[in-house]
Design a protein around this motif. Structure first.
Motif, PDB file in Angstrom:
ATOM      1  N   LEU A 110       0.809  -1.221   0.000  1.00  0.00           N
ATOM      2  CA  LEU A 110       0.000   0.000   0.000  1.00  0.00           C
ATOM      3  C   LEU A 110       0.841   1.269   0.000  1.00  0.00           C
ATOM      4  O   LEU A 110       0.522   2.235  -0.699  1.00  0.00           O
ATOM      5  CB  LEU A 110      -0.921   0.006   1.226  1.00  0.00           C
ATOM      6  N   ALA A 111       1.905   1.272   0.798  1.00  0.00           N
ATOM      7  CA  ALA A 111       2.623   2.521   1.050  1.00  0.00           C
ATOM      8  C   ALA A 111       4.092   2.454   0.690  1.00  0.00           C
ATOM      9  O   ALA A 111       4.900   3.200   1.242  1.00  0.00           O
ATOM     10  CB  ALA A 111       2.468   2.916   2.526  1.00  0.00           C
ATOM     11  N   SER A 112       4.456   1.572  -0.219  1.00  0.00           N
ATOM     12  CA  SER A 112       5.810   1.628  -0.762  1.00  0.00           C
ATOM     13  C   SER A 112       5.974   2.946  -1.522  1.00  0.00           C
ATOM     14  O   SER A 112       5.068   3.354  -2.261  1.00  0.00           O
ATOM     15  CB  SER A 112       6.049   0.445  -1.701  1.00  0.00           C
ATOM     16  N   PRO A 113       7.092   3.663  -1.352  1.00  0.00           N
ATOM     17  CA  PRO A 113       7.199   5.023  -1.910  1.00  0.00           C
ATOM     18  C   PRO A 113       6.935   5.111  -3.401  1.00  0.00           C
ATOM     19  O   PRO A 113       6.319   6.073  -3.874  1.00  0.00           O
ATOM     20  CB  PRO A 113       8.654   5.412  -1.582  1.00  0.00           C
ATOM     21  N   ARG A 114       7.343   4.120  -4.181  1.00  0.00           N
ATOM     22  CA  ARG A 114       7.195   4.196  -5.635  1.00  0.00           C
ATOM     23  C   ARG A 114       6.038   3.361  -6.171  1.00  0.00           C
ATOM     24  O   ARG A 114       5.306   3.819  -7.027  1.00  0.00           O
ATOM     25  CB  ARG A 114       8.498   3.753  -6.305  1.00  0.00           C
ATOM     26  N   ALA A 115       5.900   2.134  -5.668  1.00  0.00           N
ATOM     27  CA  ALA A 115       4.927   1.220  -6.268  1.00  0.00           C
ATOM     28  C   ALA A 115       3.694   0.999  -5.410  1.00  0.00           C
ATOM     29  O   ALA A 115       2.807   0.254  -5.813  1.00  0.00           O
ATOM     30  CB  ALA A 115       5.598  -0.129  -6.559  1.00  0.00           C
ATOM     31  N   LEU A 118      -1.490   3.216  -2.615  1.00  0.00           N
ATOM     32  CA  LEU A 118      -1.936   4.520  -2.114  1.00  0.00           C
ATOM     33  C   LEU A 118      -1.113   5.649  -2.720  1.00  0.00           C
ATOM     34  O   LEU A 118      -1.650   6.730  -3.012  1.00  0.00           O
ATOM     35  CB  LEU A 118      -1.844   4.550  -0.588  1.00  0.00           C
ATOM     36  N   ASN A 119       0.162   5.405  -2.903  1.00  0.00           N
ATOM     37  CA  ASN A 119       1.004   6.444  -3.496  1.00  0.00           C
ATOM     38  C   ASN A 119       0.682   6.658  -4.971  1.00  0.00           C
ATOM     39  O   ASN A 119       0.923   7.734  -5.523  1.00  0.00           O
ATOM     40  CB  ASN A 119       2.480   6.076  -3.336  1.00  0.00           C
ATOM     41  N   ARG A 120       0.149   5.652  -5.644  1.00  0.00           N
ATOM     42  CA  ARG A 120      -0.273   5.849  -7.026  1.00  0.00           C
ATOM     43  C   ARG A 120      -1.495   6.772  -7.095  1.00  0.00           C
ATOM     44  O   ARG A 120      -1.673   7.501  -8.076  1.00  0.00           O
ATOM     45  CB  ARG A 120      -0.622   4.509  -7.666  1.00  0.00           C
ATOM     46  N   LEU A 121      -2.314   6.731  -6.035  1.00  0.00           N
ATOM     47  CA  LEU A 121      -3.489   7.597  -6.000  1.00  0.00           C
ATOM     48  C   LEU A 121      -3.151   8.987  -5.482  1.00  0.00           C
ATOM     49  O   LEU A 121      -3.665  10.000  -5.978  1.00  0.00           O
ATOM     50  CB  LEU A 121      -4.572   6.970  -5.119  1.00  0.00           C
ATOM     51  N   LEU A 122      -2.279   9.052  -4.479  1.00  0.00           N
ATOM     52  CA  LEU A 122      -1.978  10.327  -3.823  1.00  0.00           C
ATOM     53  C   LEU A 122      -0.769  11.042  -4.413  1.00  0.00           C
ATOM     54  O   LEU A 122      -0.578  12.231  -4.159  1.00  0.00           O
ATOM     55  CB  LEU A 122      -1.736  10.091  -2.327  1.00  0.00           C
ATOM     56  N   GLU A 124       3.440   9.944  -6.027  1.00  0.00           N
ATOM     57  CA  GLU A 124       4.622   9.168  -5.650  1.00  0.00           C
ATOM     58  C   GLU A 124       5.369   9.825  -4.499  1.00  0.00           C
ATOM     59  O   GLU A 124       5.636  11.021  -4.500  1.00  0.00           O
ATOM     60  CB  GLU A 124       5.553   9.024  -6.863  1.00  0.00           C
ATOM     61  N   GLY A 125       5.691   9.001  -3.496  1.00  0.00           N
ATOM     62  CA  GLY A 125       6.443   9.483  -2.347  1.00  0.00           C
ATOM     63  C   GLY A 125       5.608  10.128  -1.268  1.00  0.00           C
ATOM     64  O   GLY A 125       6.161  10.593  -0.260  1.00  0.00           O
ATOM     65  N   THR A 126       4.274  10.170  -1.409  1.00  0.00           N
ATOM     66  CA  THR A 126       3.437  10.789  -0.373  1.00  0.00           C
ATOM     67  C   THR A 126       3.526  10.009   0.932  1.00  0.00           C
ATOM     68  O   THR A 126       3.633  10.581   2.018  1.00  0.00           O
ATOM     69  CB  THR A 126       1.966  10.848  -0.843  1.00  0.00           C
ATOM     70  N   LEU A 127       3.473   8.696   0.847  1.00  0.00           N
ATOM     71  CA  LEU A 127       3.559   7.835   2.025  1.00  0.00           C
ATOM     72  C   LEU A 127       4.787   6.942   1.899  1.00  0.00           C
ATOM     73  O   LEU A 127       5.151   6.512   0.810  1.00  0.00           O
ATOM     74  CB  LEU A 127       2.303   6.961   2.160  1.00  0.00           C
ATOM     75  N   ASP A 128       5.412   6.670   3.023  1.00  0.00           N
ATOM     76  CA  ASP A 128       6.561   5.761   3.052  1.00  0.00           C
ATOM     77  C   ASP A 128       6.477   4.935   4.326  1.00  0.00           C
ATOM     78  O   ASP A 128       6.646   5.448   5.427  1.00  0.00           O
ATOM     79  CB  ASP A 128       7.869   6.551   3.005  1.00  0.00           C
ATOM     80  N   ILE A 129       6.190   3.659   4.159  1.00  0.00           N
ATOM     81  CA  ILE A 129       6.005   2.779   5.308  1.00  0.00           C
ATOM     82  C   ILE A 129       7.330   2.323   5.899  1.00  0.00           C
ATOM     83  O   ILE A 129       7.369   1.748   6.993  1.00  0.00           O
ATOM     84  CB  ILE A 129       5.153   1.549   4.890  1.00  0.00           C
ATOM     85  N   HIS A 130       8.437   2.591   5.204  1.00  0.00           N
ATOM     86  CA  HIS A 130       9.747   2.186   5.705  1.00  0.00           C
ATOM     87  C   HIS A 130      10.150   3.063   6.893  1.00  0.00           C
ATOM     88  O   HIS A 130       9.705   4.203   7.027  1.00  0.00           O
ATOM     89  CB  HIS A 130      10.812   2.282   4.619  1.00  0.00           C
ATOM     90  N   GLY A 131      11.024   2.552   7.724  1.00  0.00           N
ATOM     91  CA  GLY A 131      11.555   3.338   8.821  1.00  0.00           C
ATOM     92  C   GLY A 131      10.853   3.063  10.130  1.00  0.00           C
ATOM     93  O   GLY A 131       9.903   2.268  10.221  1.00  0.00           O
ATOM     94  N   PRO A 132      11.300   3.707  11.208  1.00  0.00           N
ATOM     95  CA  PRO A 132      10.778   3.413  12.554  1.00  0.00           C
ATOM     96  C   PRO A 132       9.288   3.713  12.706  1.00  0.00           C
ATOM     97  O   PRO A 132       8.583   2.980  13.406  1.00  0.00           O
ATOM     98  CB  PRO A 132      11.636   4.299  13.466  1.00  0.00           C
ATOM     99  N   VAL A 133       8.800   4.779  12.075  1.00  0.00           N
ATOM    100  CA  VAL A 133       7.375   5.106  12.221  1.00  0.00           C
ATOM    101  C   VAL A 133       6.516   4.028  11.583  1.00  0.00           C
ATOM    102  O   VAL A 133       5.517   3.570  12.155  1.00  0.00           O
ATOM    103  CB  VAL A 133       7.074   6.484  11.593  1.00  0.00           C
ATOM    104  N   GLY A 134       6.902   3.587  10.390  1.00  0.00           N
ATOM    105  CA  GLY A 134       6.145   2.533   9.724  1.00  0.00           C
ATOM    106  C   GLY A 134       6.186   1.224  10.491  1.00  0.00           C
ATOM    107  O   GLY A 134       5.176   0.509  10.598  1.00  0.00           O
ATOM    108  N   ILE A 135       7.341   0.878  11.034  1.00  0.00           N
ATOM    109  CA  ILE A 135       7.456  -0.357  11.825  1.00  0.00           C
ATOM    110  C   ILE A 135       6.572  -0.283  13.057  1.00  0.00           C
ATOM    111  O   ILE A 135       5.836  -1.238  13.383  1.00  0.00           O
ATOM    112  CB  ILE A 135       8.926  -0.597  12.224  1.00  0.00           C
ATOM    113  N   ALA A 136       6.619   0.849  13.763  1.00  0.00           N
ATOM    114  CA  ALA A 136       5.785   1.005  14.964  1.00  0.00           C
ATOM    115  C   ALA A 136       4.303   0.942  14.609  1.00  0.00           C
ATOM    116  O   ALA A 136       3.502   0.367  15.363  1.00  0.00           O
ATOM    117  CB  ALA A 136       6.116   2.332  15.646  1.00  0.00           C
ATOM    118  N   PHE A 137       3.930   1.509  13.473  1.00  0.00           N
ATOM    119  CA  PHE A 137       2.527   1.481  13.056  1.00  0.00           C
ATOM    120  C   PHE A 137       2.054   0.042  12.814  1.00  0.00           C
ATOM    121  O   PHE A 137       1.007  -0.376  13.318  1.00  0.00           O
ATOM    122  CB  PHE A 137       2.347   2.314  11.793  1.00  0.00           C
TER     123      PHE A 137
END
Length: 554
Positions: A110-115, A118-122, A124-137
């Protein structure tokens, strides 16, 4: 009073303790000793400050998210007249039955920066699930059922007379609910959040999936242990030191859970029932229903739908069009020789672990009844491996059984225990990790039985073994079968220990899913993840059927 312990009972206690000490307690103790004695252990821990800080920050964030979402959901689902609250309760507890790694895969789709969809709709790069915030979520959503179920159970135990007393004193229904029921349930909600903290700190799959490929990489203790284990002997010493730091979080979290549980224990006065009436939402019923439906759709259904869509695409990142959808991945993955071999080994190990958990769990329950004074110690030993992070338990078994064990009996008979680089080490890890399921189910079922049934069989001339087999065991079978199903599902879909312990040349489903997602083909991994979800759904249906039959039998 309990009957005096006979020599046969002591033999049974020794026979039960021996495998537990050799395969669960002993390896972890050995690992701790190695971690403390490793050269430069303290320096190694100090060098991993970043991983420790990330672990604590991510775990705290996951626990806070689960608490913030779980508290209002528990109120709405268990104390109000919210429409379809039973269906929502089932859907919101679904993340506890499905490995967190699969939820991470869904959110990555859903929230991979390129593919990401959700980013295809919003953009590219709007959401990024990588990193500490995405892991905690992802970890917080996966642990949400721990808070939700703990809060719901506490709210059902609250005496409805307390709310009635608040109403008599002039409080509105909403204020009575928020000032009486919620404060009494808050310790249980907090206890569930502590368990989410412990679960997130012990997690390996999600931090690896969303952290290693982040920019910059987000490393936690579990992923660092994995990286060090891959270095073989030169990294085991430092990995042992990190495992020691990770293991220290377990007693702290369990102590906090115990303290919160004691402070939040809700007792009912003798003779009082729980006929509390659901709080009427009135005009806010539609708004609350829409909010819960939206939350369920976003947190539960959306990532599962993303997995299904990914499994049908020709390639990850392909454009969203009917012409790009295909079932080729399903037939190519499910019937591939690699998948069939992994499925066969996983089913074998999960079945064996389920049988061992039921047998050893029943033994623990019987020993608790036979040795009343030692019952608490027996239960603690049986449940303790479940609290040990899977990464630590796997590493402990790797270190302890890296060489063959030789036993000589009476200087004539020699036994060789060679578990290194075999699937049987994974069977040992599964059985030790989930022994608590058999112990708890067996003890609870045994406590509900009337001892007069076995006594009547003895009076009729049956021996102790036959009286147990004919009078007691048939009544214990539903609980043991439920423990078997739970263990089977947990082992068949387990990822952390499978990745670390599966030998070269062998493969189980958890390791196959990890490899497909991490190194090969996300679309093929999504197919396997969907199969995992289907397996869990079937298992949950079997458990519901067993529970219904047990209720009818009573």
């Amino acid at each position: 009073m309990s009957a005096p312990a006979t020599p046969l009972r002591w033999v049974g206690l020794a026979a039960w303790l021996a495998p537990l000490v050799v395969f669960a307690v002993g390896p972890v103790v050995f690992l701790l000793a190695r971690g403390l004695g490793a050269a430069g252990a303290l320096e190694g821990l100090a060098a991993e400050t970043g991983a420790l800080v990330n672990t604590l920050a991510i775990s705290t964030g996951a626990a806070a998210l689960a608490l913030v979402l779980g508290a209002p959901l528990a109120l709405l689902l268990f104390r109000t007249d919210l429409p379809l609250r039973g269906a929502y309760a089932v859907l919101f507890t679904l993340p506890s039955a499905i490995p967190a790694f699969i939820w991470g895969m869904g959110w990555l789709s859903l929230a991979s920066p390129r593919a990401g969809y959700l980013n295809r709709l919003l953009g590219e790069g709007t959401l990024d699930i990588h990193g500490p915030v995405g892991i905690a979520f992802v970890e917080g959503v996966s642990g949400l059922p721990l808070v939700l179920l703990a809060g719901g159970a506490a709210m059902r135990r609250v005496d409805p007379a307390l709310e009635e007393a608040a109403r008599v004193c002039g409080a509105s229904p909403a204020r009575a609910l928020l000032t009486t029921t919620l404060p009494l349930a808050l310790p249980s909600l907090s206890s569930g959040a502590v368990m989410v903290f412990l679960m997130a700190a012990s997690s390996f799959g999600v931090p690896y999936l969303l952290g290693v490929s982040a920019s910059p990489p987000t490393r936690v203790l579990t992923t660092r242990i994995y990286e060090l284990v891959l270095r073989a002997d030169e990294g085991l010493g430092r990995a042992s030191a990190l495992a020691l730091g990770l293991l220290l979080l377990t007693p702290v979290a369990l102590l906090a859970t115990w303290a919160l549980g004691r402070s939040g224990r809700v007792r009912l006065s003798a003779g009082k029932g729980l006929a509390s009436r659901p709080f009427a939402l009135g005009r806010g019923r539609a708004v609350a229903g829409a909010a819960v439906a939206l939350g369920c759709a976003v947190l539960v259904l959306l990532p599962l739908g993303a997995l299904v869509l990914t499994s049908l695409q020709r390639g990850f990142g392909a454009r969203l069009a009917w012409g790009e959808l295909t079932l080729a991945h399903w037939s190519g993955v499910l019937w591939a020789p690699r998948t069939l071999r992994a499925t066969g080994l996983s089913l074998l190990l999960a079945t064996g672990a389920g049988a061992l958990v039921c047998a050893l769990g029943l033994g623990a329950a019987l020993l608790q009844r036979a040795f009343r004074r030692l019952g608490a110690g027996v239960e603690a030993l049986a449940v303790w491996p479940y609290a040990v992070p899977g990464t630590v338990l796997a590493l402990a078994l790797l270190v302890a059984f890296s060489r063959d064990w030789r036993f000589i009996l009476l200087e004539r008979v020699a036994f060789v225990l060679a578990l290194a680089h075999t699937p049987w080490l994974l069977l040992v890890a599964y059985a030790g990790k989930y022994l608590a399921l058999g112990t708890r189910n067996g003890a609870e079922a045994l406590a509900q039985l009337d001892p007069s049934l076995a006594e009547a069989a003895r009076v009729s001339g049956a021996g102790p073994t036959r009286a147990f087999r004919d009078a007691t065991l048939p009544l214990l079978r539903p609980a043991l079968l439920a423990a078997f199903v739970l263990t089977f599902l947990a082992c068949a879909t387990e990822i952390t220990m499978s990745v670390l312990l599966v030998p070269a040349g062998s493969e189980v489903l958890g390791k196959l899913l990890f490899d497909l997602q991490s190194y090969a083909d996300p679309a093929a991994a999504a197919v396997l993840a969907c199969a995992f979800v289907a397996l869990v759904a079937v298992g949950q249906g079997v458990l519901a059927l067993l529970g219904r039959r047990a209720a009818e039998a009573r």
